[in-house]
Design a protein around this motif. Structure first.
Motif, PDB file in Angstrom:
ATOM      1  N   PHE A  65       0.782  -1.174   0.153  1.00  0.00           N
ATOM      2  CA  PHE A  65      -0.142   0.015  -0.031  1.00  0.00           C
ATOM      3  C   PHE A  65       0.760   1.228   0.039  1.00  0.00           C
ATOM      4  CE2 PHE A  65       0.717  -0.486   4.451  1.00  0.00           C
ATOM      5  CZ  PHE A  65       0.761   0.907   5.038  1.00  0.00           C
ATOM      6  N   ASN A  69       3.697   5.733  -3.176  1.00  0.00           N
ATOM      7  CA  ASN A  69       4.057   6.781  -2.273  1.00  0.00           C
ATOM      8  C   ASN A  69       5.711   6.559  -2.429  1.00  0.00           C
ATOM      9  OD1 ASN A  69       4.035   9.084  -0.421  1.00  0.00           O
ATOM     10  ND2 ASN A  69       4.114   7.468   1.432  1.00  0.00           N
ATOM     11  N   GLU A  84       0.197  -7.097   3.573  1.00  0.00           N
ATOM     12  CA  GLU A  84       0.161  -7.147   5.217  1.00  0.00           C
ATOM     13  C   GLU A  84       0.261  -8.208   5.732  1.00  0.00           C
ATOM     14  OE1 GLU A  84       0.742  -4.004   6.245  1.00  0.00           O
ATOM     15  OE2 GLU A  84      -1.038  -3.576   7.436  1.00  0.00           O
ATOM     16  N   PRO A 110      18.595  -1.984  12.152  1.00  0.00           N
ATOM     17  CA  PRO A 110      18.281  -2.331  13.452  1.00  0.00           C
ATOM     18  C   PRO A 110      18.672  -3.700  13.295  1.00  0.00           C
ATOM     19  CG  PRO A 110      16.445  -1.026  12.720  1.00  0.00           C
ATOM     20  CD  PRO A 110      17.344  -0.983  11.327  1.00  0.00           C
ATOM     21  N   PHE A 111      19.011  -4.150  14.654  1.00  0.00           N
ATOM     22  CA  PHE A 111      19.703  -5.485  14.934  1.00  0.00           C
ATOM     23  C   PHE A 111      18.513  -6.443  14.639  1.00  0.00           C
ATOM     24  CE2 PHE A 111      20.277  -9.127  17.958  1.00  0.00           C
ATOM     25  CZ  PHE A 111      21.523  -9.499  17.430  1.00  0.00           C
ATOM     26  N   GLU A 112      17.249  -6.190  14.889  1.00  0.00           N
ATOM     27  CA  GLU A 112      16.236  -7.036  14.818  1.00  0.00           C
ATOM     28  C   GLU A 112      15.981  -7.466  13.334  1.00  0.00           C
ATOM     29  OE1 GLU A 112      12.205  -5.458  16.192  1.00  0.00           O
ATOM     30  OE2 GLU A 112      12.846  -3.952  15.634  1.00  0.00           O
TER      31      GLU A 112
ATOM     32  N   PRO B 107      16.364  -4.368  20.294  1.00  0.00           N
ATOM     33  CA  PRO B 107      16.016  -4.577  18.810  1.00  0.00           C
ATOM     34  C   PRO B 107      16.542  -3.387  18.045  1.00  0.00           C
ATOM     35  CG  PRO B 107      14.203  -4.601  20.344  1.00  0.00           C
ATOM     36  CD  PRO B 107      15.340  -4.272  21.331  1.00  0.00           C
ATOM     37  N   THR B 108      16.487  -2.276  18.264  1.00  0.00           N
ATOM     38  CA  THR B 108      16.532  -1.120  17.261  1.00  0.00           C
ATOM     39  C   THR B 108      18.310  -0.985  17.276  1.00  0.00           C
ATOM     40  OG1 THR B 108      16.264   0.609  18.462  1.00  0.00           O
ATOM     41  CG2 THR B 108      14.282  -0.330  17.278  1.00  0.00           C
ATOM     42  N   VAL B 203      -4.435   7.277  -1.107  1.00  0.00           N
ATOM     43  CA  VAL B 203      -3.007   6.912  -0.969  1.00  0.00           C
ATOM     44  C   VAL B 203      -2.680   6.727   0.471  1.00  0.00           C
ATOM     45  CG1 VAL B 203      -0.710   6.972  -1.589  1.00  0.00           C
ATOM     46  CG2 VAL B 203      -2.529   7.934  -3.305  1.00  0.00           C
ATOM     47  N   PRO B 204      -2.852   5.784   1.019  1.00  0.00           N
ATOM     48  CA  PRO B 204      -2.725   5.478   2.684  1.00  0.00           C
ATOM     49  C   PRO B 204      -1.185   5.829   2.757  1.00  0.00           C
ATOM     50  CG  PRO B 204      -3.409   3.566   1.959  1.00  0.00           C
ATOM     51  CD  PRO B 204      -3.310   4.237   0.691  1.00  0.00           C
ATOM     52  N   HIS B 205      -0.701   6.639   3.947  1.00  0.00           N
ATOM     53  CA  HIS B 205       0.725   7.117   4.280  1.00  0.00           C
ATOM     54  C   HIS B 205       1.304   8.038   3.161  1.00  0.00           C
ATOM     55  CE1 HIS B 205       2.166   3.970   7.489  1.00  0.00           C
ATOM     56  NE2 HIS B 205       0.698   4.282   7.770  1.00  0.00           N
ATOM     57  N   GLY B 206       0.378   8.614   2.314  1.00  0.00           N
ATOM     58  CA  GLY B 206       0.820   9.680   1.288  1.00  0.00           C
ATOM     59  C   GLY B 206       1.460  10.768   2.062  1.00  0.00           C
ATOM     60  N   SER B 207       2.040  11.718   1.487  1.00  0.00           N
ATOM     61  CA  SER B 207       2.802  12.660   2.173  1.00  0.00           C
ATOM     62  C   SER B 207       1.946  13.908   2.086  1.00  0.00           C
ATOM     63  CB  SER B 207       4.229  13.136   1.523  1.00  0.00           C
ATOM     64  OG  SER B 207       5.092  11.959   1.932  1.00  0.00           O
ATOM     65  N   THR B 292      -6.476  -1.915   2.417  1.00  0.00           N
ATOM     66  CA  THR B 292      -5.239  -2.566   1.796  1.00  0.00           C
ATOM     67  C   THR B 292      -4.354  -2.721   3.153  1.00  0.00           C
ATOM     68  OG1 THR B 292      -4.591  -0.426   1.153  1.00  0.00           O
ATOM     69  CG2 THR B 292      -5.197  -1.842  -0.661  1.00  0.00           C
ATOM     70  N   HIS B 293      -4.561  -2.420   4.072  1.00  0.00           N
ATOM     71  CA  HIS B 293      -3.708  -2.454   5.506  1.00  0.00           C
ATOM     72  C   HIS B 293      -4.470  -3.102   6.243  1.00  0.00           C
ATOM     73  CE1 HIS B 293      -5.747   0.755   7.429  1.00  0.00           C
ATOM     74  NE2 HIS B 293      -5.738   1.621   6.147  1.00  0.00           N
ATOM     75  N   ARG B 294      -3.573  -3.669   7.396  1.00  0.00           N
ATOM     76  CA  ARG B 294      -3.967  -4.385   8.533  1.00  0.00           C
ATOM     77  C   ARG B 294      -5.078  -3.276   9.537  1.00  0.00           C
ATOM     78  NH1 ARG B 294       1.862  -3.127  11.147  1.00  0.00           N
ATOM     79  NH2 ARG B 294       1.512  -0.829  11.574  1.00  0.00           N
ATOM     80  N   HIS B 304       3.420   3.301  16.437  1.00  0.00           N
ATOM     81  CA  HIS B 304       3.238   1.824  15.987  1.00  0.00           C
ATOM     82  C   HIS B 304       4.188   0.903  16.874  1.00  0.00           C
ATOM     83  CE1 HIS B 304       2.298   2.707  11.576  1.00  0.00           C
ATOM     84  NE2 HIS B 304       1.435   3.530  12.444  1.00  0.00           N
ATOM     85  N   TYR B 308       0.044  -6.115  16.832  1.00  0.00           N
ATOM     86  CA  TYR B 308      -0.412  -5.845  15.849  1.00  0.00           C
ATOM     87  C   TYR B 308      -1.709  -6.491  15.436  1.00  0.00           C
ATOM     88  CZ  TYR B 308       4.087  -3.219  15.541  1.00  0.00           C
ATOM     89  OH  TYR B 308       5.070  -2.490  15.538  1.00  0.00           O
ATOM     90  N   VAL B 310      -3.423  -8.005  12.919  1.00  0.00           N
ATOM     91  CA  VAL B 310      -3.186  -8.356  11.508  1.00  0.00           C
ATOM     92  C   VAL B 310      -3.250 -10.002  11.430  1.00  0.00           C
ATOM     93  CG1 VAL B 310      -0.657  -8.584  11.807  1.00  0.00           C
ATOM     94  CG2 VAL B 310      -1.328  -7.931   9.517  1.00  0.00           C
ATOM     95  N   LYS B 311      -3.800 -10.374  10.041  1.00  0.00           N
ATOM     96  CA  LYS B 311      -3.761 -11.698   9.694  1.00  0.00           C
ATOM     97  C   LYS B 311      -2.430 -12.408  10.079  1.00  0.00           C
ATOM     98  CE  LYS B 311      -4.902 -14.555   6.008  1.00  0.00           C
ATOM     99  NZ  LYS B 311      -5.186 -14.555   4.199  1.00  0.00           N
TER     100      LYS B 311
END
Lengths: 363, 363
Positions: A65, A69, A84, A110-112, B107-108, B203-207, B292-294, B304, B308, B310-311
């Protein structure tokens, strides 16, 4: 402004990957991503990753999605997508049909993410991509030099305007806001600043507080505007009110150290020598123990980047390097003085922006 | 406000480290660092790292000249320091005199830091710390719930004020600024927003762009205030001017999907079931391909985070989970509608902030 050439940047990286026998370079959203692929895309829990390959064209993977963009905001036409409910790492693996032995990772990945990549490519040698990308970023093109010069000019002009507006009673946070606003008026882009008064100025990297400016105050402002994502980083320290002899004495030592570093900086000189040149002045004046940080760092899309002017760094300066020159003397519980400007390295290095320091030191 | 208990957070982590036979947990500046050690310190090229140990007290390592600053702004009294010309990884290694077999990493943590740690601890098993830290962060305490509730309230109140100020001719960027300002007036902290008009909203997440609002326009605003670093994440989609039948029809479907997900969310339910509940409504209405998204994501110190919706995510919701409920229908080149609010999970889940949606949908 001169155009930034992303294709040229990518080609240069792939050439160095070939030399180092690296099959793939994976670049998740980061400054490096923006440098290589134009879009300063933000990192999230949904995998987005640019791929440079010695076997194939540049591609990226992104959530389905966000495809449009990404095509609008990066240099990529070819975007592999994942839905997704798919595992993006499985999709990425499938998109690479050729044999892969060595993969370089963007150094801030990121390590993950690395752990998940490793599961898909268990027999691959993962290496840190910093050697490849950092050296290239440290060597600025003409188009980058132009942006750094503008960022320096916006910073100085904004600082000079803001200096006319500060007065006793204002807090560090209020003065900070003033400086940011005046710089942003110049640049039209975000600006950053750190502001410290009096005893606070003796703590490098301290956070701005609600401390108030006095009738007679040391005011240290470390700030920068941006031009098209390229930063300036300039520090002024001034005495507001009736200046003390001690301040003037220390100020002149720091100023001499700043000049000595500018003189020392030139093509072919080891980075640490630039630090030594400034440190020698401060040591000899008897304030060595109060110069507690390195002389400077590279400057570009990040405020701190290679090359670093620090003891132990034997790397030689090359044409296109840009670095700060920021000696400081920090006397605990009294005050700190730092003088910082930014330098283009050449046969004879020069400041990114020339200005009459008298305008702010002798008021 | 209720106090956040950092010691309790650290103790809970160390208990889980013991169970997993992890000797050390290394946490470089990140959201996790702020969660565990209070200070939202920024990551830089100079190593700063928090250390939780099953053999020793919590400590951190930082540059010598930032010691005081770290003591002032984090939960650490015990700060190990390194000087500018020292190798911080050697200093870190020396500070750990006991035998270490397994080290978890935040993790990051940047890959290049991991590579340098690995050189110091060549025989150690490095594991991803996400299992330990993420589950704990997903289960909110009362003090955190209070902040999330306030963040939601500031967001809704700010949005309602801003809605009165928008008018045709304004650009997406101008409307965005308006929303941010009104939300920040409520919260006194930074706010974020995305704004899209008409075709852009598909447009999801469009700027946000310089596109202008028309006399009759679809206006989608996805935004959030903060309260003490905790985020809200709320989306309103409204029709400015004379609403079309198609908009109303699609709006009602998305609204029903949002309600269905709220009904489905409860303690003991797998996360994916919450997504399915909303998706079923949209599928049955014939718009499945445009969702189109979770359905949503956890919310807290990050916009976030886990869990989550999500499927494929079979994890069961537990008390203390907080997640968004944000179904959407995006019809390419026409418009998109997303309705999003934030949910506290309980025996019967409820919205973080209750408000009359009529106030913005039926204007």
């Amino acid at each position: 402004m001169k155009t930034l050439n992303y294709e040229k940047r990518q080609t240069a990286i792939v050439e160095n990957m070939n030399k180092a026998e690296i099959d793939l370079f994976l670049i998740t959203p980061s400054i490096d991503f923006g440098y290589l692929f134009k879009g300063f895309v933000s990192l999230s829990e949904r995998l987005k990753c640019g791929m440079l390959s010695t076997h194939d064209d540049a591609r990226m993977i992104a959530p389905f999605f966000e495809k449009e963009n990404m095509q609008n905001h990066t240099s990529f036409d070819d975007v592999i997508t994942w839905k997704e409910d798919e595992d993006p790492y499985v999709v990425l693996k499938k998109a690479i049909p050729y044999d892969v032995k060595k993969i370089a990772l963007e150094p801030t990945m990121p390590f993950e993410i690395y752990i998940k990549l490793q599961k898909q490519f268990p027999d691959v040698d993962f290496v840190d991509g910093s050697k490849i990308i950092r050296k290239q970023r440290a060597t600025k093109s003409e188009a980058e030099i132009e942006r750094l010069e503008k960022a320096g000019r916006y910073t100085v002009d904004g600082m000079l305007s803001a200096l006319d507006l500060i007065k006793p009673g204002m807090t560090e946070l209020e003065v900070l806001k003033l400086f940011q606003e005046e710089m942003t008026l110049q640049s039209g882009e975000p600006s950053w600043a750190l502001v410290q008064f009096d005893e606070n100025s003796a703590v490098p990297h301290g956070s701005p507080s609600t401390r108030r400016m006095r009738e007679n105050s040391v005011v240290l402002i470390d700030a920068g505007s941006m031009c098209d994502h390229y930063f300036a980083d300039i520090t002024l320290t001034t005495f507001y009110g009736k200046v003390t002899d001690e301040f003037l004495k220390v100020y002149e030592i720091v100023e001499s150290a700043n000049e000595a570093a500018l003189e020392a900086s030139k093509i072919g000189i080891p980075c640490e020598e630039v630090d030594f040149a400034a440190r020698k002045i401060i040591d000899e004046a008897g304030y060595g123990e109060y110069f507690t940080h390195r002389l400077g760092h590279g400057l570009g899309l990040e405020v701190h980047e290679e090359p670093y002017m620090v003891k132990g760094n034997n790397r030689l300066l090359v044409e296109g390097n840009v670095h700060t020159d920021e000696p400081g003397i920090y006397i605990p519980n009294k005050f700190g003085i730092r003088i910082e400007d930014d330098i283009f390295v050449g046969e004879k290095s020069k400041r990114t922006v020339s200005f009459d320091r008298y305008l702010w030191t002798k008021r």
